[in-house]
Design an enzyme around this catalytic site. Structure first.
Site, PDB file in Angstrom:
ATOM      1  N   TRP A  34      -3.604   1.789  -0.140  1.00  0.00           N
ATOM      2  CA  TRP A  34      -4.087   2.692  -1.303  1.00  0.00           C
ATOM      3  C   TRP A  34      -5.442   1.922  -1.732  1.00  0.00           C
ATOM      4  O   TRP A  34      -5.288   0.871  -2.093  1.00  0.00           O
ATOM      5  CB  TRP A  34      -3.042   2.573  -2.342  1.00  0.00           C
ATOM      6  CG  TRP A  34      -3.041   3.225  -3.528  1.00  0.00           C
ATOM      7  CD1 TRP A  34      -2.717   4.688  -3.706  1.00  0.00           C
ATOM      8  CD2 TRP A  34      -3.480   2.636  -4.776  1.00  0.00           C
ATOM      9  NE1 TRP A  34      -3.207   4.834  -5.014  1.00  0.00           N
ATOM     10  CE2 TRP A  34      -3.393   3.558  -5.790  1.00  0.00           C
ATOM     11  CE3 TRP A  34      -3.917   1.498  -4.999  1.00  0.00           C
ATOM     12  CZ2 TRP A  34      -3.836   3.296  -6.921  1.00  0.00           C
ATOM     13  CZ3 TRP A  34      -4.547   1.174  -6.404  1.00  0.00           C
ATOM     14  CH2 TRP A  34      -4.360   2.145  -7.150  1.00  0.00           C
ATOM     15  N   ASP A 229      -3.142 -13.572  -2.103  1.00  0.00           N
ATOM     16  CA  ASP A 229      -3.164 -12.011  -2.376  1.00  0.00           C
ATOM     17  C   ASP A 229      -2.977 -11.840  -3.748  1.00  0.00           C
ATOM     18  O   ASP A 229      -1.905 -12.151  -4.275  1.00  0.00           O
ATOM     19  CB  ASP A 229      -2.062 -11.441  -1.569  1.00  0.00           C
ATOM     20  CG  ASP A 229      -2.218  -9.789  -1.593  1.00  0.00           C
ATOM     21  OD1 ASP A 229      -2.514  -9.316  -2.632  1.00  0.00           O
ATOM     22  OD2 ASP A 229      -1.753  -9.454  -0.605  1.00  0.00           O
TER      23      ASP A 229
END
Length: 278
Positions: A34, A229
Protein backbone atom coordinates in the site's frame (compact mmCIF):
# COMPACT_ATOMS: atom_id res chain seq x y z
CA UNK A 1 -3.33 -4.88 -21.85
CA UNK A 2 -3.97 -8.04 -19.76
CA UNK A 3 -6.85 -7.96 -17.30
CA UNK A 4 -8.87 -10.59 -15.48
CA UNK A 5 -12.43 -10.07 -14.30
CA UNK A 6 -13.24 -10.88 -10.69
CA UNK A 7 -16.50 -12.18 -9.29
CA UNK A 8 -17.08 -8.82 -7.61
CA UNK A 9 -19.55 -6.58 -9.41
CA UNK A 10 -20.52 -2.97 -8.82
CA UNK A 11 -23.36 -1.29 -10.67
CA UNK A 12 -23.48 -4.27 -13.01
CA UNK A 13 -19.80 -4.07 -13.99
CA UNK A 14 -17.20 -6.62 -12.93
CA UNK A 15 -14.01 -5.45 -11.26
CA UNK A 16 -11.00 -5.84 -13.55
CA UNK A 17 -7.51 -6.53 -12.25
CA UNK A 18 -4.48 -5.55 -14.32
CA UNK A 19 -1.69 -8.11 -14.28
CA UNK A 20 1.67 -8.91 -15.87
CA UNK A 21 2.76 -12.49 -16.58
CA UNK A 22 6.40 -13.22 -17.44
CA UNK A 23 8.60 -16.31 -17.61
CA UNK A 24 7.92 -20.02 -17.40
CA UNK A 25 8.13 -22.55 -14.60
CA UNK A 26 6.60 -22.61 -11.14
CA UNK A 27 4.29 -19.58 -10.74
CA UNK A 28 5.00 -16.88 -8.17
CA UNK A 29 2.25 -14.34 -7.54
CA UNK A 30 3.69 -11.02 -6.37
CA UNK A 31 1.29 -8.89 -4.30
CA UNK A 32 2.28 -5.26 -3.88
CA UNK A 33 2.13 -3.02 -0.84
CA UNK A 34 0.00 0.00 0.00
CA UNK A 35 -0.52 2.44 -1.71
CA UNK A 36 1.57 1.43 -4.73
CA UNK A 37 1.28 -1.03 -7.65
CA UNK A 38 2.73 -4.10 -9.33
CA UNK A 39 5.61 -1.94 -10.60
CA UNK A 40 7.33 -2.12 -7.22
CA UNK A 41 8.46 -5.64 -8.14
CA UNK A 42 10.60 -4.57 -11.11
CA UNK A 43 13.87 -5.30 -9.27
CA UNK A 44 12.82 -8.84 -8.33
CA UNK A 45 11.12 -10.09 -11.50
CA UNK A 46 14.24 -10.32 -13.74
CA UNK A 47 16.16 -12.29 -11.09
CA UNK A 48 13.25 -14.66 -10.51
CA UNK A 49 12.73 -15.25 -14.24
CA UNK A 50 16.44 -15.91 -14.72
CA UNK A 51 16.21 -18.46 -11.91
CA UNK A 52 13.49 -20.33 -13.82
CA UNK A 53 10.24 -19.05 -12.35
CA UNK A 54 7.03 -17.60 -13.80
CA UNK A 55 6.26 -14.20 -12.26
CA UNK A 56 2.72 -12.88 -12.09
CA UNK A 57 2.29 -9.42 -10.57
CA UNK A 58 -1.00 -7.56 -10.39
CA UNK A 59 -2.56 -4.32 -9.21
CA UNK A 60 -4.87 -4.65 -6.24
CA UNK A 61 -8.38 -3.28 -6.82
CA UNK A 62 -8.33 0.48 -6.43
CA UNK A 63 -4.63 0.77 -7.31
CA UNK A 64 -2.47 1.06 -10.41
CA UNK A 65 -4.31 0.18 -13.60
CA UNK A 66 -6.99 -2.01 -12.00
CA UNK A 67 -10.63 -1.02 -11.61
CA UNK A 68 -11.36 1.35 -8.77
CA UNK A 69 -14.70 0.26 -7.30
CA UNK A 70 -16.19 2.09 -4.35
CA UNK A 71 -16.60 -0.92 -2.09
CA UNK A 72 -15.07 -4.20 -0.90
CA UNK A 73 -11.59 -3.36 0.36
CA UNK A 74 -11.80 -5.82 3.25
CA UNK A 75 -9.29 -8.65 3.23
CA UNK A 76 -11.74 -11.40 2.32
CA UNK A 77 -12.72 -9.44 -0.81
CA UNK A 78 -9.05 -8.90 -1.65
CA UNK A 79 -8.27 -12.60 -1.11
CA UNK A 80 -11.22 -13.45 -3.33
CA UNK A 81 -9.66 -11.30 -6.08
CA UNK A 82 -6.43 -13.26 -5.63
CA UNK A 83 -8.33 -16.53 -5.90
CA UNK A 84 -10.04 -15.32 -9.09
CA UNK A 85 -6.60 -14.61 -10.55
CA UNK A 86 -5.39 -18.12 -9.66
CA UNK A 87 -8.50 -19.76 -11.13
CA UNK A 88 -8.58 -17.64 -14.29
CA UNK A 89 -4.93 -18.40 -15.08
CA UNK A 90 -5.42 -22.06 -14.05
CA UNK A 91 -2.48 -22.00 -11.66
CA UNK A 92 -1.25 -24.77 -9.38
CA UNK A 93 1.83 -25.26 -7.17
CA UNK A 94 1.76 -21.50 -6.57
CA UNK A 95 4.09 -19.44 -4.41
CA UNK A 96 2.28 -16.49 -2.82
CA UNK A 97 4.53 -13.50 -2.11
CA UNK A 98 3.05 -10.54 -0.27
CA UNK A 99 4.78 -7.27 0.50
CA UNK A 100 3.56 -5.09 3.39
CA UNK A 101 -0.25 -4.89 3.07
CA UNK A 102 0.02 -7.80 0.61
CA UNK A 103 0.85 -10.12 3.47
CA UNK A 104 -2.78 -9.82 4.51
CA UNK A 105 -4.01 -11.27 1.23
CA UNK A 106 -1.56 -14.15 1.64
CA UNK A 107 -2.76 -15.12 5.12
CA UNK A 108 -6.46 -14.52 4.41
CA UNK A 109 -6.14 -16.66 1.28
CA UNK A 110 -5.15 -19.65 3.45
CA UNK A 111 -8.07 -18.91 5.79
CA UNK A 112 -10.68 -18.62 3.04
CA UNK A 113 -9.37 -21.00 0.36
CA UNK A 114 -6.82 -23.33 1.96
CA UNK A 115 -3.50 -24.48 0.57
CA UNK A 116 -4.52 -26.98 -2.13
CA UNK A 117 -3.08 -24.80 -4.90
CA UNK A 118 -0.25 -23.26 -2.86
CA UNK A 119 3.21 -24.74 -2.24
CA UNK A 120 5.03 -21.92 -0.43
CA UNK A 121 4.43 -18.44 0.99
CA UNK A 122 6.64 -15.36 1.34
CA UNK A 123 6.03 -12.34 3.58
CA UNK A 124 8.25 -9.29 2.96
CA UNK A 125 8.01 -6.22 5.23
CA UNK A 126 4.55 -7.56 5.98
CA UNK A 127 1.89 -6.07 8.24
CA UNK A 128 1.10 -9.57 9.49
CA UNK A 129 -0.22 -10.21 12.06
CA UNK A 130 -1.35 -6.93 13.68
CA UNK A 131 -0.51 -3.26 13.16
CA UNK A 132 -2.49 -1.55 15.91
CA UNK A 133 -1.29 -1.19 19.48
CA UNK A 134 -3.44 -3.08 21.96
CA UNK A 135 -3.10 -4.25 25.53
CA UNK A 136 -1.81 -7.60 24.25
CA UNK A 137 0.16 -5.97 21.39
CA UNK A 138 2.14 -3.23 23.15
CA UNK A 139 4.62 -2.71 20.30
CA UNK A 140 1.91 -1.83 17.76
CA UNK A 141 1.14 1.58 16.28
CA UNK A 142 -0.84 3.79 18.70
CA UNK A 143 -4.44 4.64 17.78
CA UNK A 144 -3.69 8.37 17.64
CA UNK A 145 -1.00 7.75 15.00
CA UNK A 146 -3.34 5.59 12.92
CA UNK A 147 -6.03 8.26 13.20
CA UNK A 148 -3.47 10.83 12.04
CA UNK A 149 -2.74 8.74 8.95
CA UNK A 150 -6.44 8.54 8.10
CA UNK A 151 -6.86 12.30 8.54
CA UNK A 152 -3.84 13.10 6.37
CA UNK A 153 -5.07 10.75 3.66
CA UNK A 154 -8.33 12.66 3.54
CA UNK A 155 -6.97 16.19 3.72
CA UNK A 156 -3.76 16.05 1.67
CA UNK A 157 -3.10 12.69 0.05
CA UNK A 158 -0.32 13.95 -2.28
CA UNK A 159 1.48 15.59 0.64
CA UNK A 160 1.04 12.49 2.77
CA UNK A 161 2.48 10.30 0.00
CA UNK A 162 5.58 12.54 -0.27
CA UNK A 163 6.41 12.11 3.41
CA UNK A 164 5.42 8.46 3.38
CA UNK A 165 7.99 7.75 0.67
CA UNK A 166 10.78 9.25 2.76
CA UNK A 167 9.93 7.04 5.74
CA UNK A 168 9.28 4.07 3.45
CA UNK A 169 12.94 4.07 2.39
CA UNK A 170 14.49 5.81 5.43
CA UNK A 171 15.67 8.14 2.70
CA UNK A 172 18.03 10.31 4.74
CA UNK A 173 20.01 7.22 5.83
CA UNK A 174 19.97 5.56 2.40
CA UNK A 175 20.97 8.33 0.00
CA UNK A 176 23.39 6.00 -1.76
CA UNK A 177 20.62 3.59 -2.79
CA UNK A 178 17.50 5.80 -2.85
CA UNK A 179 17.68 8.62 -5.38
CA UNK A 180 15.28 11.53 -5.70
CA UNK A 181 14.12 9.81 -8.86
CA UNK A 182 13.16 6.70 -6.85
CA UNK A 183 11.23 8.86 -4.38
CA UNK A 184 9.45 10.58 -7.27
CA UNK A 185 8.73 7.23 -8.93
CA UNK A 186 7.22 5.85 -5.71
CA UNK A 187 5.11 8.98 -5.26
CA UNK A 188 3.90 8.64 -8.85
CA UNK A 189 2.75 5.07 -8.20
CA UNK A 190 0.83 6.25 -5.15
CA UNK A 191 -0.87 8.91 -7.26
CA UNK A 192 -2.27 6.22 -9.57
CA UNK A 193 -4.40 4.92 -6.72
CA UNK A 194 -7.91 6.03 -5.88
CA UNK A 195 -7.83 8.14 -2.73
CA UNK A 196 -10.97 6.37 -1.56
CA UNK A 197 -9.26 3.00 -2.09
CA UNK A 198 -6.23 4.12 -0.10
CA UNK A 199 -8.44 5.12 2.82
CA UNK A 200 -10.62 2.01 2.78
CA UNK A 201 -7.70 -0.39 2.40
CA UNK A 202 -5.81 1.46 5.14
CA UNK A 203 -8.74 0.71 7.43
CA UNK A 204 -8.25 -2.95 6.57
CA UNK A 205 -4.52 -3.17 7.25
CA UNK A 206 -4.80 -0.99 10.34
CA UNK A 207 -7.75 -2.81 11.86
CA UNK A 208 -7.45 -6.49 10.98
CA UNK A 209 -6.04 -8.89 13.57
CA UNK A 210 -4.53 -11.88 11.77
CA UNK A 211 -3.13 -13.56 14.88
CA UNK A 212 -5.83 -16.28 14.97
CA UNK A 213 -5.18 -16.98 11.27
CA UNK A 214 -1.43 -17.59 11.39
CA UNK A 215 -1.97 -21.30 12.06
CA UNK A 216 -3.79 -21.54 8.72
CA UNK A 217 -0.53 -20.93 6.86
CA UNK A 218 0.48 -24.58 6.56
CA UNK A 219 3.15 -24.41 3.84
CA UNK A 220 6.85 -23.51 4.09
CA UNK A 221 7.03 -19.74 4.58
CA UNK A 222 9.81 -17.19 4.19
CA UNK A 223 9.56 -14.10 6.40
CA UNK A 224 11.82 -11.12 5.58
CA UNK A 225 11.80 -7.87 7.53
CA UNK A 226 14.07 -4.91 8.17
CA UNK A 227 15.05 -4.08 11.73
CA UNK A 228 14.95 -0.38 10.80
CA UNK A 229 11.44 -0.51 9.30
CA UNK A 230 9.76 2.80 10.27
CA UNK A 231 6.46 1.91 8.58
CA UNK A 232 5.75 -1.55 10.05
CA UNK A 233 7.67 -2.10 13.30
CA UNK A 234 9.33 -5.53 13.32
CA UNK A 235 8.21 -6.42 16.86
CA UNK A 236 4.52 -6.12 16.05
CA UNK A 237 4.82 -7.86 12.71
CA UNK A 238 7.53 -10.30 11.63
CA UNK A 239 8.63 -11.26 15.15
CA UNK A 240 5.07 -12.37 15.91
CA UNK A 241 4.50 -13.94 12.51
CA UNK A 242 7.59 -16.10 12.98
CA UNK A 243 6.16 -17.39 16.25
CA UNK A 244 2.70 -18.10 14.83
CA UNK A 245 3.56 -19.69 11.47
CA UNK A 246 4.84 -23.18 12.17
CA UNK A 247 7.14 -23.89 9.22
CA UNK A 248 9.07 -20.70 8.52
CA UNK A 249 12.48 -19.29 7.69
CA UNK A 250 12.94 -15.87 9.27
CA UNK A 251 15.45 -13.42 7.80
CA UNK A 252 16.08 -10.10 9.58
CA UNK A 253 17.96 -7.36 7.71
CA UNK A 254 19.86 -5.34 10.30
CA UNK A 255 19.75 -1.88 8.72
CA UNK A 256 16.89 -2.27 6.24
CA UNK A 257 13.90 0.07 5.90
CA UNK A 258 10.40 -0.89 4.81
CA UNK A 259 11.24 -0.59 1.11
CA UNK A 260 14.14 -3.03 1.32
CA UNK A 261 13.45 -4.32 -2.18
CA UNK A 262 15.28 -1.15 -3.34
CA UNK A 263 17.90 -0.66 -0.64
CA UNK A 264 18.79 -4.37 -0.34
CA UNK A 265 17.90 -5.67 -3.78
CA UNK A 266 20.71 -8.20 -4.24
CA UNK A 267 20.43 -9.61 -0.71
CA UNK A 268 16.66 -9.96 -0.97
CA UNK A 269 16.78 -11.59 -4.41
CA UNK A 270 19.43 -14.07 -3.25
CA UNK A 271 17.33 -15.13 -0.25
CA UNK A 272 14.16 -15.39 -2.34
CA UNK A 273 15.80 -17.71 -4.85
CA UNK A 274 17.46 -19.82 -2.12
CA UNK A 275 14.08 -20.30 -0.46
CA UNK A 276 12.28 -21.09 -3.71
CA UNK A 277 14.87 -23.74 -4.60
CA UNK A 278 15.00 -25.25 -1.11
Amino acid sequence: MPFIETNHTEKGEKTKLFYQDYGIGQPIILIHGWPLSHMTWERQIPALIDAGYRCISYDRRGFGQSSKPWSSYDYSSLASDLNDLILTLNLNDVVLCGFSMGGGEVVRYFTDFGSKKISKAILISSIIPLVAKKADNPDGVPEKDLNGIMENLQTDYPGFAKEFGKNYFNASENKDTVSQGMLDFTWGLAMQASKHATVESAKSWAGTDFRPELANVDVPTLIVHGKSDNIVPIKTSADQAAKGIKNNRYEKFDDAPHGLYVTHTDKLNKILIEFLKS
